[in-house]
Write an enzyme that holds these catalytic residues in place. Structure first.
Site, short mmCIF file in Angstrom:
data_model
loop_
_atom_site.label_atom_id
_atom_site.label_comp_id
_atom_site.label_asym_id
_atom_site.label_seq_id
_atom_site.Cartn_x
_atom_site.Cartn_y
_atom_site.Cartn_z
N CYS A 33 16.05 34.29 47.29
CA CYS A 33 16.22 33.92 48.70
C CYS A 33 15.16 32.92 49.16
O CYS A 33 14.90 32.79 50.36
CB CYS A 33 16.21 35.16 49.60
SG CYS A 33 17.48 36.36 49.13
N GLY A 57 29.44 38.65 51.26
CA GLY A 57 29.04 40.02 51.56
C GLY A 57 27.71 40.40 50.95
O GLY A 57 26.73 39.67 51.08
N PHE A 58 27.66 41.55 50.26
CA PHE A 58 26.39 42.06 49.75
C PHE A 58 26.40 42.11 48.22
O PHE A 58 27.46 42.18 47.59
CB PHE A 58 26.07 43.45 50.32
CG PHE A 58 27.06 44.53 49.92
CD1 PHE A 58 26.94 45.19 48.71
CD2 PHE A 58 28.08 44.92 50.78
CE1 PHE A 58 27.83 46.20 48.34
CE2 PHE A 58 28.98 45.92 50.43
CZ PHE A 58 28.85 46.56 49.21
N GLY A 88 26.08 32.13 54.18
CA GLY A 88 24.78 32.00 54.80
C GLY A 88 23.69 32.38 53.82
O GLY A 88 23.92 33.02 52.80
N GLY A 120 24.72 37.79 52.26
CA GLY A 120 25.05 36.50 52.85
C GLY A 120 26.52 36.52 53.23
O GLY A 120 27.37 36.88 52.41
N TYR A 165 20.84 35.27 42.86
CA TYR A 165 21.44 35.45 41.53
C TYR A 165 22.48 36.55 41.57
O TYR A 165 22.30 37.57 42.25
CB TYR A 165 20.35 35.81 40.50
CG TYR A 165 20.90 36.33 39.20
CD1 TYR A 165 21.44 35.46 38.26
CD2 TYR A 165 20.90 37.70 38.91
CE1 TYR A 165 21.96 35.94 37.06
CE2 TYR A 165 21.42 38.18 37.72
CZ TYR A 165 21.95 37.29 36.81
OH TYR A 165 22.48 37.77 35.63
N HIS A 166 23.57 36.35 40.84
CA HIS A 166 24.57 37.40 40.62
C HIS A 166 24.80 37.54 39.13
O HIS A 166 24.81 36.54 38.39
CB HIS A 166 25.90 37.06 41.29
CG HIS A 166 25.84 36.89 42.77
ND1 HIS A 166 25.36 37.87 43.60
CD2 HIS A 166 26.20 35.87 43.56
CE1 HIS A 166 25.43 37.44 44.86
NE2 HIS A 166 25.93 36.23 44.85
#
Length: 227
Positions: free
Chosen positions: A174, A156-157, A77, A145, A82-83
């Site tokens: 986002c 998850g977070f 969701g 998400g 960015y990760h």
């Protein structure tokens, strides 16, 4: 109090980790293993969730390679985010039948996990009505998400400890044009180590979900699921 395991994976690519989550999800659904929490850092990647985010990407997709950042369309969701290294990512893969079968409430609980986690370092985070994630003084420190298949959660977070903040300049986080991001590095001196942040996250997950978490080695997890 129920006991489950958490696994400290370290650095892993996004697509590889998504495959891993799907394998675990299937095993939990079959009753072959219990709920588990994955803690990790991703190699640099921009992901777009089910809400899209193409308009919030500030460079052409083909330009991302020169920044060393991948682009991945995913099924969680939320919008674009960015990760990367220096960001703690937590993926609780839980059977939501044991948590009220309520994905929205599960997401709110993850916000509480992060608020409690950063609170252990003297940072006051909050959830903002109408928005997802955790915020500090109006800036976003954590994106959340989630997804669920067969009532098993995944994704998850992801919250900023000490990531490459220049990579955040490649997008509107986002999809929010008027919002900025922050990190523990900006808020806490000295910045906590990633190990300290992981320990804080484990403690907060235990509190929010009334669990006892014990560590499983990554190698043992891979052997268990034949990954």
């Amino acid at each position: 109090m129920k006991k489950i395991y958490y696994v400290d994976i370290g650095l892993i690519g996004y697509a590889e980790c998504l495959d891993l989550q799907m394998k675990i999800l299937d095993q939990i659904y079959k009753g072959a293993m219990d709920d588990i929490v994955l803690l990790l850092e991703h190699k640099p990647v921009i992901t777009m969730g089910r809400s899209g985010g193409e308009d919030a990407l500030l460079v052409a997709p083909e330009q991302l390679e020169k920044f060393g950042v991948e682009l991945y369309n995913t099924d969680r969701g939320g919008n674009i985010t960015y990760h990367g290294p220096g960001q703690l990512v937590g993926y609780p893969i839980f059977n939501l039948r044991n948590y009220g079968k309520d994905v929205h409430n599960f997401l709110r609980n993850l916000e509480d996990v992060v608020i409690r986690s950063i609170g252990q370092f003297g940072v006051k985070g909050e959830a903002v009505a109408g928005l997802t994630g955790v915020w500090v003084n109006g800036d976003k420190i954590c994106s959340i998400g989630v997804g669920a298949k067969k009532w098993i959660s995944y994704h998850g977070f992801a919250y900023n400890v000490d990531p490459n903040m220049q990579h955040w300049a490649l997008l509107h986080p986002c999809g929010l044009v008027d919002k900025k991001v922050t990190s523990l590095k900006k808020l806490v001196i000295p910045c906590p180590s990633m190990d300290e942040v992981k320990n804080a996250a484990v403690k907060s997950i235990e509190q929010v979900f009334d669990l006892k978490l014990e560590q499983m080695l990554y190698e043992d997890l891979l052997e268990q699921i034949n990954f």
